[in-house]
Design a protein around this motif. Structure first.
Motif, PDB file in Angstrom:
ATOM      1  N   LEU A   1      -4.516  -1.755   7.641  1.00 57.83           N
ATOM      2  CA  LEU A   1      -4.057  -1.429   9.044  1.00 57.83           C
ATOM      3  C   LEU A   1      -4.890  -2.483   9.992  1.00 57.83           C
ATOM      4  CD1 LEU A   1      -2.799   2.125   9.072  1.00 57.83           C
ATOM      5  CD2 LEU A   1      -1.319   0.100   8.933  1.00 57.83           C
TER       6      LEU A   1
ATOM      7  N   LEU B   1      -3.435   2.875  -5.714  1.00 56.23           N
ATOM      8  CA  LEU B   1      -3.703   2.101  -4.454  1.00 56.23           C
ATOM      9  C   LEU B   1      -2.853   2.859  -3.447  1.00 56.23           C
ATOM     10  CD1 LEU B   1      -5.247  -0.243  -3.566  1.00 56.23           C
ATOM     11  CD2 LEU B   1      -2.954  -1.532  -3.923  1.00 56.23           C
ATOM     12  N   ALA B   2      -1.887   3.465  -3.770  1.00 53.14           N
ATOM     13  CA  ALA B   2      -0.919   4.032  -2.711  1.00 53.14           C
ATOM     14  C   ALA B   2      -1.496   5.223  -2.040  1.00 53.14           C
ATOM     15  CB  ALA B   2       0.617   4.545  -3.449  1.00 53.14           C
ATOM     16  N   LYS B   3      -2.613   5.884  -2.990  1.00 46.99           N
ATOM     17  CA  LYS B   3      -3.420   6.968  -2.305  1.00 46.99           C
ATOM     18  C   LYS B   3      -4.627   6.876  -1.812  1.00 46.99           C
ATOM     19  CE  LYS B   3      -1.073  10.541  -5.334  1.00 46.99           C
ATOM     20  NZ  LYS B   3      -1.429  11.752  -6.250  1.00 46.99           N
ATOM     21  N   ASP B   4      -4.922   5.429  -1.727  1.00 45.48           N
ATOM     22  CA  ASP B   4      -6.096   4.934  -1.348  1.00 45.48           C
ATOM     23  C   ASP B   4      -6.507   4.797   0.156  1.00 45.48           C
ATOM     24  OD1 ASP B   4      -8.580   3.291  -1.016  1.00 45.48           O
ATOM     25  OD2 ASP B   4      -8.173   2.290  -2.679  1.00 45.48           O
ATOM     26  N   THR B   5      -6.833   6.023   0.887  1.00 44.31           N
ATOM     27  CA  THR B   5      -7.047   6.014   2.255  1.00 44.31           C
ATOM     28  C   THR B   5      -7.550   4.698   2.848  1.00 44.31           C
ATOM     29  OG1 THR B   5      -6.652   8.424   2.369  1.00 44.31           O
ATOM     30  CG2 THR B   5      -7.477   7.301   4.355  1.00 44.31           C
TER      31      THR B   5
ATOM     32  N   PHE C   1       0.840  -1.046  -0.241  1.00 42.53           N
ATOM     33  CA  PHE C   1       0.017  -0.099   0.113  1.00 42.53           C
ATOM     34  C   PHE C   1       0.882   1.268  -0.024  1.00 42.53           C
ATOM     35  CE2 PHE C   1      -2.088  -3.720   1.749  1.00 42.53           C
ATOM     36  CZ  PHE C   1      -3.178  -3.679   0.975  1.00 42.53           C
ATOM     37  N   GLN C   2       2.202   1.049  -0.002  1.00 46.42           N
ATOM     38  CA  GLN C   2       2.979   2.222  -0.222  1.00 46.42           C
ATOM     39  C   GLN C   2       3.477   2.481  -1.835  1.00 46.42           C
ATOM     40  OE1 GLN C   2       5.661   0.353   2.787  1.00 46.42           O
ATOM     41  NE2 GLN C   2       5.133   2.387   3.963  1.00 46.42           N
TER      42      GLN C   2
ATOM     43  N   ALA D   1      -5.778   1.618   2.758  1.00 46.35           N
ATOM     44  CA  ALA D   1      -4.718   1.715   3.694  1.00 46.35           C
ATOM     45  C   ALA D   1      -5.183   1.441   5.181  1.00 46.35           C
ATOM     46  CB  ALA D   1      -3.876   3.096   3.519  1.00 46.35           C
ATOM     47  N   ALA D   2      -6.444   2.082   5.229  1.00 48.93           N
ATOM     48  CA  ALA D   2      -7.159   1.902   6.720  1.00 48.93           C
ATOM     49  C   ALA D   2      -7.433   0.402   6.950  1.00 48.93           C
ATOM     50  CB  ALA D   2      -8.194   2.658   6.834  1.00 48.93           C
TER      51      ALA D   2
END
Lengths: 486, 486
Positions: free
Chosen positions: B228, B217-221, B195-196, B224-225
């Motif tokens: 996590l 995907l790297a900007k996809d909050t 996700f980075q 990413a949440a």
């Protein structure tokens, strides 16, 4: 002078007041806190107990006082028929040291821990400091308590959490504070027995008034399933190093200060459990108010003071004021805890991503906490705003879940304090069974609702939760009025 | 003869084929499995590797073959610049023994473990047994695989779970299998790096075709949440002793049998993770089918066989059949796993509550598992029916949550296998970048959906999950048809 090892037998027997005195006298660390060998004969030494599990001695001399806590390999009030690991004293000593480092203003100091004797020497909190529950029963209010508890919870829970510690360090903490025996005790008396009705020998309740409620709960599949879900979270969700038994009897207060004592049930568990124990016990105090208020005038009926005009009414107003403060305090603890916890979290990420050289950053990458700042802040190059969106999303989801856990655990706390092995002084002080059972029935009703509908109730927020408790207290008050009018 | 300690240097260097041979020769336990000192010169010894982390030697003599696995304190394919704890070999040896005891038919035997040398001697699984992933790339199907995997999952996961083990035993298991370094590796490569985007050096993907997807995907909050959240569950929900790396490269199969190898990533974690790894990797195989099928005729275009009429069509049909089987297999694994897991659970409670004398019952009460039979069966006096209602309620809630976890973990598995450090042979075998990227884009789309909407997707059930994957495979097939038609 006798050496500590000569004084304390390896056998499982209490130190005794003379043993405690001799122990201090022989300790180069503790002696200067109390006095000198010359004045030792004049020291006051007494045994004060602490919630029926351990032995606690206070030794006071011209220079000050020290508290000696001793764990024997069984439950004190039951005797050696109920064995209990002395490892609990290691846990307590280590947690007081660790939490004390993180939140010095709300944790008593420890001076010395002797593993062989299961003996812990610690700060004596002198009067007027007193157990919060005792003060609550007296009708006192503590305007600073909400912020103090919130500060304590946020500091001890955040800094020992998987959000703050590198993964490997956190795992080592889980190992170090594995506390199987004390956890098993909690599991038994909070999540299991209260839902077993008459089948669990430890259960007792205000009979016959609550018989029907207890029997109904023992057949209540939804409540039992929810209690098992709460137990699953308790046992299986290591988030932070908890106090583990944070009820109003574990807090000491003065007008200005608050200390959390007795973390012998500590383990790495769900954050919501610590929050729920203190909130649930404050709610118990709130629900006891109608019963305590109803007997307030009566207690002093024969006295001169009570005969003065307005005395009874005046007492009544104080309890009402206390009830309002208790409700506000519960709201304040959650809201302040949530805000402080988030602030510590945000700070910890800023600290890690700012003002560090490349070597430090490499170290962080090797050992990230649960939500590595690298990911939470991955959009930092796209501007502060996006970074904050992800962090906020993650924080809100995390604390929403903690609050759901809190509400569910609060439900079990309320129920077990009415039906289970250990009731609360707040309720026990209500003398008439018929009156007390009205307050206790309110606790069962609202406890079941929070337990079974934790998710839905949590969605409504802390103010709605507290409002429900106030409404139940109001119903109990009305029922008591009718009983007493007969 | 040289003794093992003389042969293996304490220094971090590989045994080598001659060292392996000498080691067997010197071992009174292993020698009789391979041959005798007389025939030792004729033994065949070779180094075969195992997924780039360890050294693996096969030593074969007239009496049989033994597999020797050696862990060095670094990642084999990278060298000593990437250190890795040799404790992983203790974990692997212990888990193979433990899981092997619980599910002997699906776990290879271990013969000897030498902690000092980080050396494990184990059963050699001879051809035609082969790695499942290799066979899948070849287009094979294994009609018995679904039931076998389900049996393995249910047996190893239930019997090591907090549902089966007494609380204190389970906690000890958590301590014993704390595997911080290997877990940190999983966390990094599955939940963080994918996700980075370009910021994580380990990431790679089919460029330029997937550049836009990776950047998005790297900007996809939300993604990413959700990743996590999945990481939180991975790190913080100890439910059972997992294999920890149960992809199709960790399974060996023959027509009749299945074995799970290489549990060096084992730890006590969320049950859904093991389930998701195998299901997610089977879905990857399913999504690779359109790409593999498209080149099938082509590969053999020049050969005599391919020129026979119907050859290409025939190949095509086999891949279609495999895709159908893969979809059915995923459904079967979940459904059979769920049924078997519940059955083991129900049995374990019946065993505890029936045919025991009072002393046994007292023991159980002292050390209950997560959901003590005392509570689950508390209404037993009111008739079987009510007892079953509570057990069923608890079981359904538990497995519903496991399935939600499974769907979310599957989402991360699909994404990381396309963007992250380790891709899969299924996709890598597709030669044309433009063709492969269609299959990979399908994996990203469906992976993101499962990751972000895990709860909603899980509610729809396993058949809907698999149907979605089949639909995505269909879209990829159509896109590939258009590409190849150009």
């Amino acid at each position: 002078a006798a050496s500590p090892t000569e004084v304390v037998q390896p056998a499982a027997r209490p130190l005794g007041v003379d043993g405690a005195r001799a122990f201090i006298l022989a300790s180069p660390v503790l002696l200067p806190l109390v006095g000198t060998p010359l004045d030792a004969p004049s020291w006051r030494a007494k045994e004060v107990g602490d919630g029926n599990i351990n032995f606690v001695y206070i030794i006071e001399g011209p220079l000050g006082a020290v508290c000696l806590k001793q764990a024997l390999p069984f439950v004190r009030c039951v005797g050696d028929s109920w064995p209990l690991s002395q490892d609990r004293m290691r846990i307590e000593a280590t947690v007081l040291a660790r939490h004390g480092h993180l939140c010095p203003e709300h944790v008593p100091r420890t001076f010395q821990y002797l593993p062989k004797q299961s003996l812990l020497a610690m700060e004596f909190l002198a009067p007027p400091a007193a157990i919060l529950r005792v003060r609550l029963v007296e009708g006192k209010t503590f305007p600073k308590l909400g912020k103090q508890v919130a500060t304590y919870l946020a500091a001890t829970l955040f800094h020992t959490s998987h959000l703050a510690l590198p993964g490997a360090v956190f795992k080592e903490q889980v190992r170090q504070f594995t506390n199987p025996e004390m956890c098993a005790l909690t599991e038994q008396v909070i999540f299991l027995e209260p839902f077993q009705g008459r089948a669990a020998g430890n259960n007792h309740w205000t009979t016959p008034y609550l018989d029907a409620e207890v029997d109904r709960l023992a057949k209540d599949t939804a409540a039992a399933a929810a209690a098992l879900e709460a137990k699953r979270v308790f046992c299986g969700q290591p988030e932070a190093l908890l106090h583990g038994d944070l009820h109003t009897g574990s807090l000491m207060v003065s007008d200005d200060r608050m200390w959390a004592l007795d973390p012998e049930f500590a383990f790495v568990g769900p954050i919501g459990f610590d929050v729920a124990k203190i909130l649930g016990n404050l709610i118990m105090a709130l629900l006891a108010v109608p019963g305590l208020a109803s007997q307030q005038g009566k207690e002093e009926e024969g006295s001169e003071e009570a005969k003065e005009i307005g005395q009874k009414e005046n007492n009544q107003i104080d309890r009402e004021k206390q009830a309002t403060w208790l409700a506000e305090c519960v709201v304040e603890i959650w809201e302040e805890f949530e805000a402080k916890f988030k602030a510590l979290w945000t700070d910890s990420i800023s600290n890690k991503t700012q003002g560090k050289d490349e070597d430090d950053k490499k170290d962080d990458k090797k050992e990230p906490a649960l939500y590595p700042e690298a990911l939470v802040c991955k959009q930092v190059e796209d501007g502060e705003e996006e970074k904050e969106i992800l962090l906020e999303t993650v924080q809100n989801a995390y604390l929403k879940r903690v609050f759901k856990d809190t509400v569910q655990f609060m439900g079990t706390v309320l129920i077990r304090r009415v039906i289970g092995i250990a009731h609360v002084q707040d309720m026990k002080t209500i003398q008439r069974d018929d009156v007390r059972s009205q307050c206790e029935a309110a606790a069962i009703r609202i406890g079941r609702k929070w337990l079974v509908q934790a998710k839905e109730e949590a969605e409504k927020g802390i103010r709605s939760i507290v409002k429900d408790a106030q409404d139940e207290a109001g119903k109990a008050k009305e029922a008591i009025r009718i009983i007493l009018a007969k």
